[in-house]
Design a protein around this motif. Structure first.
Motif: not given
Length: 323
Positions: A264-277
């Motif tokens: 989940k830490a990786v996810a937070r770092r790599i997900l772009p700002d326009d990722a689905p809510d």
């Protein structure tokens, strides 16, 4: 391919085949057509610059470097395409091999580990499960005690590239669908570890390889930090340490939830700002106690966020990141 198409190209594969012998005649043909001296289009100079840059990357990517290590009275020579500095030492990446150099002063994290070879991740499991797991498990071929440190040779597929370099190519955050399939693969790796009764303790960008064409993720480095569930850890890298719970930081006991927190830490770092809510909300959520529960939640998130699975091509290849 016209000038408008060329100006949209970001990856070598957008223009050239990966085989340099096939790329060269195409390069010459494109330059003859779009060189500013030959083409009257005002965008010709810009298009030629793109063609030259991407072809230059392709040529450079096929140039090997060499390094010698002393092992008593003998010398060990390795050939590699790129190198990465790591907390524990260095990483040398070839076409089908990766070498990890653990500095002598940090070798205890390997010497004291149960995960000294890839057998730690494979023993006592049915062949059917292992066959599916080969795509993400480390494959150790040689270990050398050199004057410079502990040198570990591993194998990989030619299409597998360091995730850290790919993320840098995309400015740190790839398209949300690319980030999503990386998260999916990491959760699958966590499920395997839970079945095996081990904790990876190394699921961070600097330790992972991905194959952009095949959409696979492999644990490349740091696997020597793995431990059996409930046993004491020999250490972790700082990026993983930041994801540990306060209790784990205190008692140093390996727990499955550590791997899930790392994902989940990786996810937070790599997900772009326009990722689905729904996807961003998942990355911020509290982890379940089971990797299989997390995978089930994630499957629902993919449907809520993207409307289902869809294969999205990722064209980045070795030439794009080897410079």
């Amino acid at each position: 391919m016209d000038i408008s198409d060329i100006l949209k190209c970001k990856c070598c594969k957008d223009i050239f085949p990966e085989d340099i012998s096939l790329a060269q005649p195409l390069y010459m043909a494109l330059m003859l057509k779009y060189h500013p001296d030959k083409c009257s289009d005002p965008r010709a100079a810009e298009a030629s610059a793109v063609i030259n840059e991407l072809y230059g990357k392709l040529k450079k990517a096929h140039t090997f470097k060499e390094m010698l290590f002393r092992c008593g009275s003998r010398a060990i020579e390795i050939k590699y395409l790129m190198s990465l500095t790591q907390e524990y030492g260095m990483e040398y990446i070839g076409e089908r091999n990766v070498y990890f150099l653990i500095r002598n002063e940090l070798a205890d994290c390997y010497i004291d580990s149960e995960a000294k070879t890839d057998l730690f991740f494979r023993e006592y499991l049915p062949q059917q499960i292992l066959a599916q797991a080969e795509v993400f498990l480390p494959l150790v071929t040689h270990i050398f005690n050199t004057d410079e440190g502990l040198l570990i040779e591993t194998c990989k597929r030619s299409g597998e590239l360091p995730l850290s370099r790919i993320l840098a190519f995309y400015g740190g955050r790839p398209d949300s669908r690319h980030a999503a399939w990386i998260i999916s693969r990491l959760l699958g790796i966590c499920c395997y570890a839970e079945t095996r009764g081990i904790v990876w303790n190394c699921l961070a960008e600097e330790n992972l390889f991905i194959d952009p064409a095949e959409h696979t993720v492999r644990v490349g480095g740091g696997w020597w930090f793995a431990a059996r569930e409930g046993s004491r850890m020999t250490g972790v890298q700082s990026g993983v340490y930041e994801s540990l719970s306060s209790l784990t930081k205190t008692d140093g006991i390996a727990q499955h939830i550590t791997d899930l927190e790392c994902v989940k830490a990786v996810a937070r770092r790599i997900l772009p700002d326009d990722a689905p809510d729904a996807v961003k909300k998942y990355a911020e959520s509290i982890c379940s106690s089971s990797a299989f529960e997390e995978m089930e939640k994630w499957e629902n998130v993919i449907i809520d966020g993207f409307g289902g699975r869809k294969f999205t091509h990722m064209n980045v290849r070795l030439p794009d990141i080897s410079g």
